[in-house]
Scaffold this motif. Sequence first.
Motif, PDB file in Angstrom:
ATOM      1  N   MET A 126     -20.984   8.900  18.795  1.00 14.54           N
ATOM      2  CA  MET A 126     -21.226   7.833  17.842  1.00 14.54           C
ATOM      3  C   MET A 126     -21.743   6.586  18.548  1.00 14.54           C
ATOM      4  N   GLU A 127     -21.308   6.381  19.785  1.00 11.73           N
ATOM      5  CA  GLU A 127     -21.764   5.207  20.537  1.00 11.73           C
ATOM      6  C   GLU A 127     -23.278   5.224  20.719  1.00 11.73           C
ATOM      7  N   THR A 128     -23.832   6.397  20.961  1.00 18.00           N
ATOM      8  CA  THR A 128     -25.277   6.515  21.153  1.00 18.00           C
ATOM      9  C   THR A 128     -26.033   6.192  19.870  1.00 18.00           C
ATOM     10  N   VAL A 129     -25.526   6.612  18.735  1.00 16.13           N
ATOM     11  CA  VAL A 129     -26.179   6.323  17.454  1.00 16.13           C
ATOM     12  C   VAL A 129     -26.017   4.851  17.086  1.00 16.13           C
ATOM     13  N   ASN A 130     -24.848   4.282  17.349  1.00 13.86           N
ATOM     14  CA  ASN A 130     -24.584   2.885  16.991  1.00 13.86           C
ATOM     15  C   ASN A 130     -25.245   1.878  17.925  1.00 13.86           C
ATOM     16  N   SER A 131     -25.458   2.262  19.187  1.00  8.26           N
ATOM     17  CA  SER A 131     -26.023   1.336  20.158  1.00  8.26           C
ATOM     18  C   SER A 131     -26.991   2.056  21.109  1.00  8.26           C
ATOM     19  N   PRO A 132     -28.103   2.589  20.575  1.00  8.62           N
ATOM     20  CA  PRO A 132     -29.034   3.351  21.412  1.00  8.62           C
ATOM     21  C   PRO A 132     -29.928   2.450  22.260  1.00  8.62           C
ATOM     22  N   ASP A 133     -30.481   3.045  23.312  1.00 12.53           N
ATOM     23  CA  ASP A 133     -31.508   2.363  24.102  1.00 12.53           C
ATOM     24  C   ASP A 133     -32.888   2.622  23.486  1.00 12.53           C
ATOM     25  N   TYR A 134     -33.047   3.796  22.884  1.00 14.56           N
ATOM     26  CA  TYR A 134     -34.301   4.183  22.236  1.00 14.56           C
ATOM     27  C   TYR A 134     -33.990   4.957  20.960  1.00 14.56           C
ATOM     28  N   ILE A 135     -34.871   4.843  19.983  1.00 17.41           N
ATOM     29  CA  ILE A 135     -34.866   5.731  18.827  1.00 17.41           C
ATOM     30  C   ILE A 135     -36.252   6.338  18.743  1.00 17.41           C
ATOM     31  N   VAL A 136     -36.280   7.653  18.660  1.00 14.93           N
ATOM     32  CA  VAL A 136     -37.527   8.417  18.650  1.00 14.93           C
ATOM     33  C   VAL A 136     -37.632   9.153  17.317  1.00 14.93           C
ATOM     34  N   LYS A 137     -38.838   9.262  16.808  1.00 12.80           N
ATOM     35  CA  LYS A 137     -39.072  10.004  15.570  1.00 12.80           C
ATOM     36  C   LYS A 137     -39.002  11.496  15.864  1.00 12.80           C
ATOM     37  N   GLY A 138     -38.276  12.237  15.034  1.00 13.47           N
ATOM     38  CA  GLY A 138     -38.164  13.684  15.184  1.00 13.47           C
ATOM     39  C   GLY A 138     -39.363  14.397  14.581  1.00 13.47           C
ATOM     40  N   LEU A 139     -39.331  15.715  14.621  1.00 16.86           N
ATOM     41  CA  LEU A 139     -40.439  16.514  14.091  1.00 16.86           C
ATOM     42  C   LEU A 139     -40.498  16.484  12.567  1.00 16.86           C
ATOM     43  N   LYS A 140     -39.349  16.373  11.925  1.00  9.71           N
ATOM     44  CA  LYS A 140     -39.318  16.311  10.461  1.00  9.71           C
ATOM     45  C   LYS A 140     -38.824  14.923  10.071  1.00  9.71           C
ATOM     46  N   ASP A 141     -37.724  14.834   9.369  1.00 15.51           N
ATOM     47  CA  ASP A 141     -37.235  13.518   8.967  1.00 15.51           C
ATOM     48  C   ASP A 141     -36.000  13.089   9.755  1.00 15.51           C
ATOM     49  N   GLU A 142     -35.727  13.754  10.865  1.00  8.46           N
ATOM     50  CA  GLU A 142     -34.593  13.369  11.691  1.00  8.46           C
ATOM     51  C   GLU A 142     -34.985  12.280  12.681  1.00  8.46           C
ATOM     52  N   LEU A 143     -33.979  11.598  13.207  1.00  6.95           N
ATOM     53  CA  LEU A 143     -34.164  10.585  14.239  1.00  6.95           C
ATOM     54  C   LEU A 143     -33.450  11.043  15.498  1.00  6.95           C
ATOM     55  N   ILE A 144     -33.912  10.561  16.640  1.00  3.05           N
ATOM     56  CA  ILE A 144     -33.319  10.922  17.921  1.00  3.05           C
ATOM     57  C   ILE A 144     -32.926   9.636  18.633  1.00  3.05           C
ATOM     58  N   ALA A 145     -31.624   9.473  18.866  1.00  2.60           N
ATOM     59  CA  ALA A 145     -31.113   8.313  19.590  1.00  2.60           C
ATOM     60  C   ALA A 145     -30.895   8.710  21.040  1.00  2.60           C
ATOM     61  N   ILE A 146     -31.295   7.830  21.958  1.00  2.00           N
ATOM     62  CA  ILE A 146     -31.146   8.086  23.393  1.00  2.00           C
ATOM     63  C   ILE A 146     -30.429   6.901  24.013  1.00  2.00           C
ATOM     64  N   LYS A 147     -29.392   7.184  24.805  1.00  2.00           N
ATOM     65  CA  LYS A 147     -28.654   6.125  25.491  1.00  2.00           C
ATOM     66  C   LYS A 147     -28.422   6.542  26.937  1.00  2.00           C
ATOM     67  N   HIS A 148     -28.661   5.619  27.863  1.00  2.00           N
ATOM     68  CA  HIS A 148     -28.508   5.862  29.284  1.00  2.00           C
ATOM     69  C   HIS A 148     -27.069   5.600  29.710  1.00  2.00           C
TER      70      HIS A 148
END
Length: 67
Positions: free
Chosen positions: A1-23
């Motif tokens: 949940m920490e990655t979704v709530n405080s990501p370093d990046y948000i990337v668009k997925g292939l469909k309608d999903e989102l991708i959160a990335i945290k270092h």
Amino acid sequence: METVNSPDYIVKGLKDELIAIKHYYRTNLGEKYCVVIYKENKDGFIITSFFTSKPETIKKGGVIWQK
């Protein structure tokens, strides 16, 4: 949940999903990036998550937000 709530990046997925990335500098596996694939709707839910050391391949999908 920490990655979704405080990501370093948000990337668009292939469909309608989102991708959160945290270092994370320190994990049990060493320095890694946590990747969480999720959908935003009225309920919202996480599809999957994993650690990687190469976030560049995921960011190729198109960064839509950066910290």
